[in-house]
Write a protein that holds these residues in place. Structure first.
Motif, PDB file in Angstrom:
ATOM      1  N   SER A 265      10.273  -1.779   1.769  1.00 60.86           N
ATOM      2  CA  SER A 265      10.081  -0.689   0.794  1.00 60.86           C
ATOM      3  C   SER A 265       8.682  -0.113   0.998  1.00 60.86           C
ATOM      4  N   ILE A 266       8.408   1.006   0.340  1.00 63.87           N
ATOM      5  CA  ILE A 266       7.074   1.614   0.470  1.00 63.87           C
ATOM      6  C   ILE A 266       6.002   0.656  -0.064  1.00 63.87           C
ATOM      7  N   ASP A 267       6.285  -0.037  -1.158  1.00 62.35           N
ATOM      8  CA  ASP A 267       5.316  -1.007  -1.703  1.00 62.35           C
ATOM      9  C   ASP A 267       5.029  -2.106  -0.683  1.00 62.35           C
ATOM     10  N   ARG A 268       6.104  -2.561  -0.037  1.00 62.10           N
ATOM     11  CA  ARG A 268       5.919  -3.621   0.960  1.00 62.10           C
ATOM     12  C   ARG A 268       5.176  -3.103   2.189  1.00 62.10           C
ATOM     13  N   ILE A 269       5.425  -1.866   2.564  1.00 66.62           N
ATOM     14  CA  ILE A 269       4.704  -1.273   3.708  1.00 66.62           C
ATOM     15  C   ILE A 269       3.217  -1.170   3.363  1.00 66.62           C
ATOM     16  N   LYS A 270       2.919  -0.848   2.110  1.00 68.93           N
ATOM     17  CA  LYS A 270       1.505  -0.800   1.678  1.00 68.93           C
ATOM     18  C   LYS A 270       0.880  -2.196   1.761  1.00 68.93           C
ATOM     19  N   HIS A 271       1.668  -3.217   1.411  1.00 64.11           N
ATOM     20  CA  HIS A 271       1.175  -4.595   1.503  1.00 64.11           C
ATOM     21  C   HIS A 271       0.929  -4.970   2.971  1.00 64.11           C
ATOM     22  N   VAL A 272       1.847  -4.571   3.861  1.00 63.71           N
ATOM     23  CA  VAL A 272       1.678  -4.820   5.303  1.00 63.71           C
ATOM     24  C   VAL A 272       0.397  -4.142   5.790  1.00 63.71           C
ATOM     25  N   ALA A 273       0.174  -2.914   5.336  1.00 61.36           N
ATOM     26  CA  ALA A 273      -1.047  -2.187   5.719  1.00 61.36           C
ATOM     27  C   ALA A 273      -2.289  -2.987   5.340  1.00 61.36           C
ATOM     28  N   SER A 274      -2.255  -3.641   4.167  1.00 60.37           N
ATOM     29  CA  SER A 274      -3.424  -4.441   3.742  1.00 60.37           C
ATOM     30  C   SER A 274      -3.629  -5.638   4.673  1.00 60.37           C
ATOM     31  N   ARG A 275      -2.528  -6.239   5.193  1.00 61.93           N
ATOM     32  CA  ARG A 275      -2.650  -7.357   6.138  1.00 61.93           C
ATOM     33  C   ARG A 275      -3.237  -6.873   7.472  1.00 61.93           C
ATOM     34  N   VAL A 276      -2.839  -5.683   7.867  1.00 65.25           N
ATOM     35  CA  VAL A 276      -3.348  -5.093   9.117  1.00 65.25           C
ATOM     36  C   VAL A 276      -4.838  -4.783   8.970  1.00 65.25           C
ATOM     37  N   ILE A 277      -5.210  -4.187   7.836  1.00 66.04           N
ATOM     38  CA  ILE A 277      -6.613  -3.823   7.573  1.00 66.04           C
ATOM     39  C   ILE A 277      -7.488  -5.075   7.523  1.00 66.04           C
ATOM     40  N   GLU A 278      -6.954  -6.139   6.926  1.00 67.94           N
ATOM     41  CA  GLU A 278      -7.660  -7.433   6.847  1.00 67.94           C
ATOM     42  C   GLU A 278      -8.050  -7.901   8.264  1.00 67.94           C
TER      43      GLU A 278
END
Length: 403
Positions: free
Chosen positions: A14-27
């Protein structure tokens, strides 16, 4: 450090989960690392696309099928790249072919032949996060191909190998590799470290955590692989080269696979070259055969049984019936109500009595073994499908895997 991260369909659901994935990538990017991200289609999307095709025909051209299902990953990659850019991180999305992934022509289950990494490297050099569609590539002729179910794992490890990445992290909805499927065995344990060889066996025998070809790539190119959850900070399971410590564990885990079907060719003339004729015809149709058992010859005739993927059963049956007629066999019987249960462990190489314990345990619970296959580090049994969960539980207990 160069890190390849792979996120599965549930992680991208979902878009919320994609945003969460983005935070893992940024980390990961914030640690000063170069980051390449490989993504699957959003959960359920590939099935939806396949269903659309099936509403038109049950036997589509495999080239067209790949053309359709490859679009799922493009949506995921584009959305993640847009998310990262909106958060101020320079990202670019690439399809498998834009990323230089060349494959053979085996549509729906293509194999990667080579990866031209120039474009990826140029983007990394310019500080970009590169987001690549998993599961897909391109033939020499320019046709889109897909790598089979779970193919995004293979894409990620192959890209990590080609880039000589320092690490490849496979993010999924589970926090590692378990001694058995936790949905079946309540007290299944997470394995902290496992060898490539053990993981290869577990993956090939039905453990759904990683696609087998991804483990083959990791082993061949010595890519340290970590399976971890997108949703927790747990370190997950590290998959690496074996060491002496690993051999102390007799059984590392239990796998099961209900996606198997058995074909028996009855009363086959017992002559040289007959079996070759059958299995060459299946190989030409790109149908992998798993277990093969041939009965003792009686009066110059024998029965040959073998297992294939359930999805290949109708195609395999047609081919087998044609060959059976040509060689003068009596007939062909198929059975898709079977399952394979396997135990795996490096320690089996130097511990006696493991097979006896498996057979004794299954017999104790009235589970009949239809076929047996062994290697140095695994024992697999084909049983009736209805006994699958029971077999997994009793074997898990018999080998004290919950301890």
């Amino acid at each position: 450090m160069l890190v390849v991260q792979k996120f599965g369909g549930t992680s991208m659901g979902s878009i919320d989960r994609i945003k969460h994935v983005a935070s893992r990538v940024i980390e990961e990017k914030s640690k000063g690392n170069d980051v390449v991200v490989v993504v699957s289609a959003m959960s359920g999307e590939t099935d939806r696309l396949i269903q659309l095709v099936k509403e038109i025909t049950s036997e589509p051209s495999e080239r067209d099928m790949d053309f359709v299902v490859a679009t799922g990953e493009q949506v995921s990659a584009g959305l993640l790249s847009i998310t990262l850019n909106s958060l101020g991180y320079d990202a670019v999305s690439l399809t498998g072919w834009q990323a230089g992934i060349k494959t053979d022509k085996a549509f729906t289950k293509a194999r990667i032949l080579e990866i031209d990494t120039d474009r990826i490297r140029n983007y990394l050099k310019n500080g970009k996060i590169v987001v690549i569609t998993g599961f897909q590539g391109i033939t020499e002729e320019g046709d889109i191909t897909t790598l089979g179910r779970g193919g995004s794992d293979t894409s990620a490890v192959a890209i990590a190998a080609a880039l000589k990445a320092d690490r490849c992290d496979i993010y999924t909805d589970v926090d590692g590799v378990y001694t058995a499927d936790p949905r079946i065995v309540e007290n299944a344990r997470k394995i902290d470290v496992i060898s490539y060889e053990e993981m290869l066996e577990l993956a090939s025998l039905g453990a759904k955590v990683l696609q087998i070809r991804s483990v083959e790539f990791a082993m061949k190119y010595k890519v340290p692989l970590r399976v971890r959850s997108t949703f927790t900070t747990d370190e997950g399971t590290l998959i690496k080269e074996e060491d002496a410590e690993m051999e102390k564990v007799v059984v590392r885990g239990i796998a099961h696979n209900k996606n198997e079907a058995r074909i028996t060719v009855e009363r086959v003339p017992d002559k040289p070259g007959i079996a070759a004729k059958l299995f060459e015809a299946l190989a030409e149709a790109n149908i992998p055969v798993d277990m093969i058992v041939q009965n003792v010859s009686v009066d110059g005739y024998t029965d040959i049984s073998f297992t294939v993927d359930k999805n290949d059963i109708s195609k395999a049956q047609k081919i087998t019936e044609k060959v059976a007629e040509e060689i003068g066999a009596r007939g062909v019987i198929t059975d898709d109500k079977i399952a394979k249960v396997s135990i795996v462990g490096l320690g089996m190489r130097n511990h006696a009595g493991v097979a006896g314990k498996v057979f004794d345990t299954l017999a104790k619970y009235g589970i009949n073994i239809l076929m047996i296959s062994t290697s140095e580090i695994k024992i697999s049994c084909i049983i009736e499908e209805k006994f699958t969960e029971l077999a997994v539980r009793v074997l898990h207990e018999a080998f004290n895997l919950d301890k």
